[in-house]
Design a protein around this motif. Structure first.
Motif, PDB file in Angstrom:
ATOM      1  N   LEU A 196       0.822  -1.205   0.000  1.00  0.00           N
ATOM      2  CA  LEU A 196       0.000   0.000   0.000  1.00  0.00           C
ATOM      3  C   LEU A 196       0.860   1.260   0.000  1.00  0.00           C
ATOM      4  O   LEU A 196       0.593   2.211  -0.742  1.00  0.00           O
ATOM      5  N   VAL A 197       1.890   1.266   0.830  1.00  0.00           N
ATOM      6  CA  VAL A 197       2.757   2.445   0.883  1.00  0.00           C
ATOM      7  C   VAL A 197       3.518   2.600  -0.432  1.00  0.00           C
ATOM      8  O   VAL A 197       3.641   3.704  -0.971  1.00  0.00           O
ATOM      9  N   GLY A 198       4.029   1.489  -0.953  1.00  0.00           N
ATOM     10  CA  GLY A 198       4.745   1.544  -2.228  1.00  0.00           C
ATOM     11  C   GLY A 198       3.855   2.010  -3.357  1.00  0.00           C
ATOM     12  O   GLY A 198       4.285   2.781  -4.230  1.00  0.00           O
ATOM     13  N   CYS A 199       2.598   1.572  -3.349  1.00  0.00           N
ATOM     14  CA  CYS A 199       1.654   2.006  -4.394  1.00  0.00           C
ATOM     15  C   CYS A 199       1.378   3.498  -4.258  1.00  0.00           C
ATOM     16  O   CYS A 199       1.298   4.217  -5.262  1.00  0.00           O
ATOM     17  N   GLY A 200       1.241   3.964  -3.012  1.00  0.00           N
ATOM     18  CA  GLY A 200       1.032   5.393  -2.813  1.00  0.00           C
ATOM     19  C   GLY A 200       2.177   6.212  -3.384  1.00  0.00           C
ATOM     20  O   GLY A 200       1.962   7.216  -4.076  1.00  0.00           O
ATOM     21  N   ASP A 201       3.404   5.769  -3.116  1.00  0.00           N
ATOM     22  CA  ASP A 201       4.570   6.470  -3.653  1.00  0.00           C
ATOM     23  C   ASP A 201       4.566   6.469  -5.177  1.00  0.00           C
ATOM     24  O   ASP A 201       4.881   7.478  -5.823  1.00  0.00           O
ATOM     25  N   GLN A 202       4.212   5.331  -5.752  1.00  0.00           N
ATOM     26  CA  GLN A 202       4.200   5.221  -7.211  1.00  0.00           C
ATOM     27  C   GLN A 202       3.151   6.143  -7.818  1.00  0.00           C
ATOM     28  O   GLN A 202       3.396   6.799  -8.846  1.00  0.00           O
ATOM     29  N   LEU A 203       1.993   6.235  -7.199  1.00  0.00           N
ATOM     30  CA  LEU A 203       0.922   7.086  -7.722  1.00  0.00           C
ATOM     31  C   LEU A 203       1.259   8.567  -7.578  1.00  0.00           C
ATOM     32  O   LEU A 203       0.923   9.373  -8.453  1.00  0.00           O
ATOM     33  N   VAL A 204       1.924   8.917  -6.482  1.00  0.00           N
ATOM     34  CA  VAL A 204       2.348  10.308  -6.321  1.00  0.00           C
ATOM     35  C   VAL A 204       3.312  10.693  -7.438  1.00  0.00           C
ATOM     36  O   VAL A 204       3.206  11.763  -8.043  1.00  0.00           O
ATOM     37  N   ALA A 205       4.260   9.809  -7.716  1.00  0.00           N
ATOM     38  CA  ALA A 205       5.234  10.086  -8.778  1.00  0.00           C
ATOM     39  C   ALA A 205       4.554  10.239 -10.132  1.00  0.00           C
ATOM     40  O   ALA A 205       5.021  10.986 -10.994  1.00  0.00           O
ATOM     41  N   ALA A 206       3.430   9.535 -10.322  1.00  0.00           N
ATOM     42  CA  ALA A 206       2.704   9.620 -11.587  1.00  0.00           C
ATOM     43  C   ALA A 206       1.704  10.771 -11.610  1.00  0.00           C
ATOM     44  O   ALA A 206       1.033  10.983 -12.621  1.00  0.00           O
ATOM     45  N   GLY A 207       1.591  11.482 -10.494  1.00  0.00           N
ATOM     46  CA  GLY A 207       0.662  12.610 -10.442  1.00  0.00           C
ATOM     47  C   GLY A 207      -0.767  12.223 -10.114  1.00  0.00           C
ATOM     48  O   GLY A 207      -1.664  13.068 -10.169  1.00  0.00           O
ATOM     49  N   SER A 208      -0.999  10.966  -9.751  1.00  0.00           N
ATOM     50  CA  SER A 208      -2.356  10.522  -9.393  1.00  0.00           C
ATOM     51  C   SER A 208      -2.530  10.693  -7.886  1.00  0.00           C
ATOM     52  O   SER A 208      -2.343   9.751  -7.107  1.00  0.00           O
ATOM     53  N   LEU A 209      -2.866  11.905  -7.492  1.00  0.00           N
ATOM     54  CA  LEU A 209      -2.833  12.261  -6.073  1.00  0.00           C
ATOM     55  C   LEU A 209      -3.979  11.662  -5.278  1.00  0.00           C
ATOM     56  O   LEU A 209      -3.785  11.175  -4.158  1.00  0.00           O
ATOM     57  N   GLU A 210      -5.182  11.704  -5.801  1.00  0.00           N
ATOM     58  CA  GLU A 210      -6.329  11.153  -5.068  1.00  0.00           C
ATOM     59  C   GLU A 210      -6.162   9.662  -4.808  1.00  0.00           C
ATOM     60  O   GLU A 210      -6.319   9.202  -3.672  1.00  0.00           O
ATOM     61  N   PRO A 211      -5.842   8.850  -5.838  1.00  0.00           N
ATOM     62  CA  PRO A 211      -5.611   7.427  -5.567  1.00  0.00           C
ATOM     63  C   PRO A 211      -4.445   7.198  -4.610  1.00  0.00           C
ATOM     64  O   PRO A 211      -4.477   6.269  -3.795  1.00  0.00           O
ATOM     65  N   ALA A 212      -3.412   8.027  -4.706  1.00  0.00           N
ATOM     66  CA  ALA A 212      -2.261   7.881  -3.811  1.00  0.00           C
ATOM     67  C   ALA A 212      -2.690   8.097  -2.369  1.00  0.00           C
ATOM     68  O   ALA A 212      -2.347   7.313  -1.472  1.00  0.00           O
ATOM     69  N   ARG A 213      -3.431   9.161  -2.131  1.00  0.00           N
ATOM     70  CA  ARG A 213      -3.887   9.426  -0.769  1.00  0.00           C
ATOM     71  C   ARG A 213      -4.772   8.292  -0.260  1.00  0.00           C
ATOM     72  O   ARG A 213      -4.695   7.913   0.922  1.00  0.00           O
ATOM     73  N   ALA A 214      -5.602   7.726  -1.143  1.00  0.00           N
ATOM     74  CA  ALA A 214      -6.469   6.617  -0.735  1.00  0.00           C
ATOM     75  C   ALA A 214      -5.643   5.409  -0.301  1.00  0.00           C
ATOM     76  O   ALA A 214      -5.990   4.719   0.671  1.00  0.00           O
ATOM     77  N   ARG A 215      -4.525   5.139  -1.002  1.00  0.00           N
ATOM     78  CA  ARG A 215      -3.685   4.007  -0.629  1.00  0.00           C
ATOM     79  C   ARG A 215      -2.979   4.252   0.707  1.00  0.00           C
ATOM     80  O   ARG A 215      -2.912   3.364   1.561  1.00  0.00           O
ATOM     81  N   TYR A 216      -2.470   5.460   0.898  1.00  0.00           N
ATOM     82  CA  TYR A 216      -1.846   5.773   2.182  1.00  0.00           C
ATOM     83  C   TYR A 216      -2.861   5.647   3.314  1.00  0.00           C
ATOM     84  O   TYR A 216      -2.570   5.091   4.378  1.00  0.00           O
ATOM     85  N   GLN A 217      -4.040   6.149   3.078  1.00  0.00           N
ATOM     86  CA  GLN A 217      -5.069   6.107   4.113  1.00  0.00           C
ATOM     87  C   GLN A 217      -5.508   4.675   4.390  1.00  0.00           C
ATOM     88  O   GLN A 217      -5.822   4.316   5.529  1.00  0.00           O
ATOM     89  N   GLN A 218      -5.534   3.860   3.354  1.00  0.00           N
ATOM     90  CA  GLN A 218      -5.874   2.444   3.534  1.00  0.00           C
ATOM     91  C   GLN A 218      -4.875   1.769   4.467  1.00  0.00           C
ATOM     92  O   GLN A 218      -5.255   0.974   5.335  1.00  0.00           O
ATOM     93  N   TYR A 219      -3.597   2.095   4.281  1.00  0.00           N
ATOM     94  CA  TYR A 219      -2.586   1.555   5.195  1.00  0.00           C
ATOM     95  C   TYR A 219      -2.855   2.037   6.619  1.00  0.00           C
ATOM     96  O   TYR A 219      -2.840   1.240   7.573  1.00  0.00           O
ATOM     97  N   LEU A 220      -3.090   3.315   6.780  1.00  0.00           N
ATOM     98  CA  LEU A 220      -3.282   3.871   8.120  1.00  0.00           C
ATOM     99  C   LEU A 220      -4.537   3.308   8.787  1.00  0.00           C
ATOM    100  O   LEU A 220      -4.570   3.114  10.005  1.00  0.00           O
ATOM    101  N   ASP A 221      -5.575   3.034   8.000  1.00  0.00           N
ATOM    102  CA  ASP A 221      -6.807   2.471   8.561  1.00  0.00           C
ATOM    103  C   ASP A 221      -6.601   1.061   9.095  1.00  0.00           C
ATOM    104  O   ASP A 221      -7.217   0.673  10.105  1.00  0.00           O
ATOM    105  N   HIS A 222      -5.748   0.290   8.436  1.00  0.00           N
ATOM    106  CA  HIS A 222      -5.590  -1.120   8.805  1.00  0.00           C
ATOM    107  C   HIS A 222      -4.320  -1.419   9.589  1.00  0.00           C
ATOM    108  O   HIS A 222      -4.295  -2.373  10.388  1.00  0.00           O
ATOM    109  N   TYR A 223      -3.264  -0.647   9.372  1.00  0.00           N
ATOM    110  CA  TYR A 223      -1.963  -1.049   9.909  1.00  0.00           C
ATOM    111  C   TYR A 223      -1.234   0.061  10.670  1.00  0.00           C
ATOM    112  O   TYR A 223      -0.052  -0.067  10.941  1.00  0.00           O
TER     113      TYR A 223
END
Length: 478
Positions: free
Chosen positions: A260-287
């Motif tokens: 999840l964290v790695g995907c967030g980083d990858q999406l940020v680098a690609a400029g996909s900010l909303e999906p990136a934030r969702a992945r980071y938040q998914q990690y924080l919600d569960h882990y």
């Protein structure tokens, strides 16, 4: 003198009965080829035996059920017993018959025994492979089966062929699951359905199904973290099936955090900010808190993504203002959490709307963009305020020829100010700007008129820079 019966007129001599050896007949019939009946010169029974045996052989090779083997065994015993019973009436030992019977029956029984032994050996290999979950040796062993094995031991070879079917279906499932590692939900669904079907349709192959599942789970996390995240999303949503496939949930906790964290980083680098934030938040919600470093990284990633999303939104809302029109932000303010707080002293400001009187405001009040602004000020169209003085003016080109009184009034500036950090309205005021009035000469224009009808009855005072600054200072530099 009486004559011997064979010489009596009207009688034929009885032929000597053919020598019958019950053991030879029984042995001959044990071949299931009717050899015993041929020794008895019962050709009809021999032909019938051939037909029945051929039918049983076809059934052994095609049906391959235990009841067919039992039927064949019963037929074999009946043939032996029936041949023995037919031969016992005039039974005697006939050496050549026994030799003929043995020459035919022994090879037949020996071949059947060797074929059953060979089938059993192959089945042992298949069973061992099945119990270890390894399809490769099982398929190699099953490839050695041929028609003779199927006739000699149909049920046993059928079990082997079911294992071959299971292996082929599992191979197909493994291919689907390998495709599913790219995050393709259709392939994942088809792969798991195939595994479930093997468990349901071909019991006894649980270890092989488990090994196929292990191969899929070993591919997690995939090289692409976002693809892995899609896989774990699918696994999390998959309903429990109450079988070994439910072990797949173990892969979620093992692989999902770093994914999840790695995907967030990858999406940020690609400029996909909303999906990136969702992945980071998914990690924080569960882990959150499970791993200190990953938690810190996810929190920082979510914060940066949120700031970038807010800033992009603010830019969009501020864009498109033309002339004295206000941007969309003035009607729909939004926050940018990265902006400085609205505080005492000069606040860097972006001004929009009617900015005719804001050109000479201090440079330290101005922001270069939303990224360093603390305040968004929306300036409404200037309005007439309190009258200051009325003076008469005569237009040089006026057709009326007599003076016109012009009242000079203060300038009312509608101001709405929003704290950019929160998007909240912090000021909604209408300050009046004073200035000089009644100059010796005034300049005016009458747009759209062909004649001069004199100056307007109302005009603004002429403010000094200090007057304008004082009016805005209460908002910009409280």
């Amino acid at each position: 003198m009486d004559l011997a019966p064979e010489y009596r007129p009207g009688f034929l001599a009885e032929p000597e009965p053919a020598p019958r050896d019950p053991l030879a007949v029984a042995i001959g019939n044990a071949s299931l080829l009717g050899v015993g009946y041929l020794l008895l010169k019962r050709r009809g029974l021999a032909v019938l035996t051939w037909l029945i045996t051929l039918t049983l052989v076809i059934m052994l090779a095609s049906v391959r059920e235990v009841w067919v083997e039992i039927t064949a065994l019963v037929w074999w015993l009946l043939s032996i017993v029936h041949g023995w019973s037919l031969a016992t009436k005039h039974g005697s030992r006939v050496g050549w018959q026994r030799r003929v019977a043995l020459l035919v029956t022994v090879p037949v029984l020996l071949a059947a025994g060797l074929l059953r032994f060979g089938a059993a050996t192959i089945e042992d290999t298949v069973t061992e492979a099945r119990e270890s979950g390894d399809c490769a040796p099982a398929l190699a062993a099953i490839d050695r089966l041929w028609l003779g094995h199927r006739i000699a031991d149909g049920p046993l070879t059928l079990r082997g062929e079911r294992t071959a079917e299971a292996c082929h279906r599992l191979s197909n499932a493994a291919g689907l699951l390998a495709t599913g590692l790219s995050g393709e939900p259709v392939a994942l669904q088809a792969g798991f359905e195939s595994l479930s079907a093997v468990l349901k349709d071909l019991p006894g192959h649980e270890k092989m199904v488990g090994k196929t599942l292990d191969g899929f789970l070993a591919g997690l996390p995939a090289k692409n973290p976002c693809e892995s995240a899609k896989v774990t999303d699918w696994l999390r949503a998959r309903p429990f099936s109450n079988n070994d496939l439910d072990r797949s949930v173990e892969a979620i906790g093992r692989t999902e955090p770093v994914t999840l964290v790695g995907c967030g980083d990858q999406l940020v680098a690609a400029g996909s900010l909303e999906p990136a934030r969702a992945r980071y938040q998914q990690y924080l919600d569960h882990y959150r808190g499970r791993d200190r470093d990953l938690t810190a990284k996810a929190e920082e990633g979510a914060r940066k993504a949120t700031l970038a999303i807010e800033l992009a939104n603010v830019r969009d809302l501020l864009a498109g203002a033309y002339g004295t029109s206000e941007p969309s932000y003035c009607k729909k303010p939004a926050q940018y959490s990265g902006a400085p707080s609205y505080a005492k002293g000069p606040n860097r400001t972006l001004m929009y709307g009617d900015t005719a009187y804001t050109g000479n405001l201090p440079a330290e009040w101005r922001a270069s963009g939303p990224e360093d602004a603390a305040l968004i000020v929306c300036v409404g169209k200037a309005e007439y305020g309190t009258p200051v003085r009325t003076c008469p003016y005569t237009s040089q080109g006026s057709i009326r020829g007599f003076p016109t009184n012009v009242t000079f009034k203060k300038i009312v500036i509608p101001i709405r100010a929003y704290e950019l950090r929160t998007g909240k309205l912090v000021a909604d005021t209408r300050p009046e700007i004073g200035g000089t009035s009644c100059p010796q000469t005034i300049h005016y224009s009458r747009y759209g008129l062909s004649v001069d009808i004199g100056p307007p009855s109302e005009m603004y005072v002429t403010p000094a820079d200090a007057d304008i600054r004082a009016a805005f200072a209460a908002v910009v530099s409280p």
